[in-house]
Design an enzyme around this catalytic site. Structure first.
Site, mmCIF file in Angstrom:
data_model
loop_
_atom_site.group_PDB
_atom_site.id
_atom_site.type_symbol
_atom_site.label_atom_id
_atom_site.label_comp_id
_atom_site.label_asym_id
_atom_site.label_seq_id
_atom_site.Cartn_x
_atom_site.Cartn_y
_atom_site.Cartn_z
ATOM 1 N N GLU A 224 -6.034 -4.462 -2.442
ATOM 2 C CA GLU A 224 -5.852 -4.045 -3.838
ATOM 3 C C GLU A 224 -5.811 -5.263 -4.751
ATOM 4 O OE1 GLU A 224 -3.295 0.009 -2.814
ATOM 5 O OE2 GLU A 224 -2.238 -1.787 -3.452
ATOM 6 N N HIS B 41 -3.625 2.976 -7.657
ATOM 7 C CA HIS B 41 -2.244 2.807 -7.186
ATOM 8 C C HIS B 41 -1.233 3.078 -8.308
ATOM 9 C CE1 HIS B 41 0.208 0.656 -3.839
ATOM 10 N NE2 HIS B 41 0.946 1.563 -4.450
ATOM 11 N N ARG C 87 -0.035 4.335 2.128
ATOM 12 C CA ARG C 87 -0.482 2.952 2.041
ATOM 13 C C ARG C 87 -1.921 2.863 2.526
ATOM 14 N NH1 ARG C 87 2.997 2.288 -0.928
ATOM 15 N NH2 ARG C 87 4.699 0.739 -0.962
#
Length: 318
Positions: free
Chosen positions: A262, A293, A233
């Site tokens: 993000e 991601h 993360r």
């Protein structure tokens, strides 16, 4: 039973038919906080991926009985408040292990072997100008015999470890929970793991124990020839410190698939990374590899995720 998915775009073009078989599914590609308030008023099952499910949203859904997280981590859901209202919260675990492990090694191999650099050398014509049949301007090492340090040895960490051993690597890990439950590989203190590893990969959740776990102090413990890869993360690595470490050549390179914010904004330090080429034509930007991601998003992983959500709903109905 009405089922509402507030941010279905986050799962791409996957088929939702397994969930449709469990009830009346309503898909909203994206939802603002205000839209979410209106859209949950008559739902009994709520599915979210990145939507924040707080007290306000929960109180706006008087019929709500089940919240399904379309992921493993539930840090976007106020689980305690939901459960205090008699609302169950279910996540989807284990669906992306193979996908994340594969992207982890995509990054490892690209970093160590300088794939983007050599691709650019050929396409730019520098390989031709060199005049030799082989361009060896950026040496690389083999994985065999090198040490892989894994931060968090859960399902993904253990899969990465097995792939690493197939390459002939030596594996050790740091337990972010402190349990050191995996006995197949040695568990080491974080500082020792960083000092001895040629490559470090992160597969930890984001919590109070992992927030800011890797700062400039920890990066300076690593070998100058070592690489770090974050598949866990954003926020586990201090992002500004990582840029500093790369500029200082404290470490050889880094690859990341996750970020504290993000999507990654244009003003982020990673996006403003100083661009220069050394005397051998090696661009420093190629020491920092970024993906948006995607590690969890293989076709198979997304199909598995939808199936697990459907199973959670079906199990709740029984």
């Amino acid at each position: 039973m009405k089922i509402v998915f507030l941010d279905s775009d986050t799962l791409g073009n996957v088929s939702f038919s397994p969930i449709e078989n469990t009830g009346d599914l309503v898909l909203y590609p994206r939802s603002t906080p205000e839209q979410a308030i209106e859209r949950v008023r008559d739902c009994e099952v709520l599915i979210v991926n990145k939507i924040i499910v707080d007290k306000r949203l929960i109180d706006s859904a008087p019929k709500l009985k089940l919240i399904c997280e379309a992921a493993t981590g539930v840090n976007n859901i106020d689980v305690d408040y939901a459960e205090s209202k008699g609302i169950r919260v279910k996540n989807a675990a284990g669906y992306s292990t193979e996908s994340v492990a594969q992207i982890t090694f995509m990054h490892i191999l690209n970093l160590v072997s300088h794939a983007s650099y050599y691709d650019r050398r050929v396409k730019s014509g520098e390989y031709y100008k060199n005049g030799l049949f082989a361009d060896m301007s950026w040496p690389f090492f083999e994985l065999k015999g090198k040490r892989l340090g894994i931060i968090a040895m859960g399902n993904i960490g253990q899969r990465v470890a097995k792939i690493a051993t197939a390459f002939g690597m030596e594996v050790a890990y740091y337990s972010t929970s402190g349990t050191s439950h995996c006995k197949e590989y040695p568990s080491l203190p974080l500082d020792e793991l960083l000092k001895i590893s040629d490559i470090v990969t992160i597969h930890a959740p984001f919590n109070e124990k992992t927030k800011g776990l890797i700062t400039l102090k920890e990066l300076r413990l690593m070998k100058p020839t070592a690489y770090i890869v974050n598949m866990g993360r954003g926020g586990i690595i201090n992002e500004t410190d990582l840029v500093t470490a790369l500029h200082e050549e404290t470490i050889a390179g880094a690859a990341l698939d996750v970020y504290a914010k993000e999507p990654l904004p244009p003003e982020h330090p990673y996006m403003q990374f100083k661009d220069y080429t050394d005397d051998k034509g090696r661009c420093i930007k190629e020491k920092l590899l970024l993906t948006p991601h995607i590690a969890w998003t293989s076709d198979e992983a997304l199909e598995s995720l939808v199936s697990k959500i459907a199973e959670n709903i079906a199990g709740f109905k029984e």
